[in-house]
Design an enzyme around this catalytic site. Structure first.
Site, PDB file in Angstrom:
ATOM      1  CD  GLU A  85      -2.777  -0.831   2.575  1.00  0.00           C
ATOM      2  OE1 GLU A  85      -2.973   0.363   2.856  1.00  0.00           O
ATOM      3  OE2 GLU A  85      -3.035  -2.000   3.183  1.00  0.00           O
ATOM      4  CG  ASP A 114      -3.597   7.971   8.388  1.00  0.00           C
ATOM      5  OD1 ASP A 114      -4.008   6.688   8.148  1.00  0.00           O
ATOM      6  OD2 ASP A 114      -3.984   8.607   7.693  1.00  0.00           O
TER       7      ASP A 114
END
Length: 277
Positions: free
Chosen positions: A52, A63
């Site tokens: 990724e 995140d």
């Protein structure tokens, strides 16, 4: 191998050999674009099966602090979505063959324009994409363009998805990204208490492989899930290793840079689950 088939072909091969896919996540542009290219090379050398490529974003939804810091470092260098896509092309020029998955929030895609975005994904050799803030109910246009482009739109599904699990998994392309823990990304010592039944429900609903991410940081944890899924995704632990081993270095620090790359490569290699019987 076409972009359409790259992810599918990897999972088909691993199924034959009894292996679980190792899927690292890295923030592009941290500490700089050239190092990002070298990190993709290092990941392949370490035995990763696909990767990724995270686009730095100023207001991330999923995140945790480690990846937020990496994004902040990249954004200080004005790293853009186009810059990050160019990393993929440069890695291909250097011989990297593993499938690339673009991880980005939806706003940069909208700013670029959907048609141009998909043209660039194909041009730069991406096989899949993850857009964590694009819900199933609003992904119609993106899904149609993805299918027309032969690029997998990979969904995230969480333990809290409940009634939506079946709908999300049934429409998945490439694989289903199963979130192992509640909250944002980050290294963890434990996972959601209902994770095993959750994975079983996703497996039952999905016609594509399922992969587990959010919190996996070592081989023991990767192997804990290997029997229940087709792949493990490791993000924060690798991004933290990059942060510690590869700060922004000057040209005079080439030796230190090589040691840093080697340490990240070794860290990724050590994450790989052993082959199942």
């Amino acid at each position: 191998m076409s972009a359409t088939n790259a992810i599918d072909a990897v999972f088909a091969r691993l199924k034959e050999t009894g292996e679980t896919a190792l899927i690292p996540f890295m923030t592009m542009g941290d500490p700089d674009l050239e190092t990002s290219v070298e990190l993709l090379q290092a990941a392949e050398e370490a035995g990763a099966h696909m990767i990724e490529l995270g686009i730095p974003y100023s207001d991330p939804l999923a995140d945790g602090p480690v990846i937020q810091r990496a994004s902040e470092r990249a954004l200080r260098n004005r790293i853009s979505l186009l810059d990050c896509m160019s990393v993929a092309s440069k890695a291909r020029e250097r011989g990297v063959k593993l499938p690339f998955i673009l991880f980005t929030y939806f706003n940069p895609v909208l700013q670029l324009g959907l048609e141009r975005y998909f043209e660039l994904l194909k041009e730069h050799g991406f096989s899949g994409m993850i857009i964590p803030d694009l819900p199933l109910e609003e992904d119609g246009e993106v899904r149609a363009l993805a299918e027309a482009s032969g690029i997998h739109l990979i969904p995230l599904v969480a333990p809290t998805s409940e009634a939506r699990v079946e709908r999300i998994a049934a429409r998945a392309q490439g694989f289903v990204y199963c979130v192992s823990s509640l909250g944002v990304t980050g290294v963890r010592s434990s996972f959601h208490e209902g994770i095993d039944s959750f994975l079983a429900s996703v497996r039952k609903a999905a016609s594509v492989p399922i992969c587990v991410g959010f919190g996996i940081s070592n081989r023991e944890q990767a192997e804990r899930f290997a029997g229940q899924c087709d792949g493990v995704i490791v993000g924060s632990a690798i991004v933290r290793q990059v942060e510690q081993a590869l700060p922004l270095l000057t040209s005079e620090q080439a030796g230190e840079r090589e040691r840093g790359l080697a340490s990240v490569r070794d860290f990724i290699a050590d994450l790989k689950p052993r082959v199942t019987a």
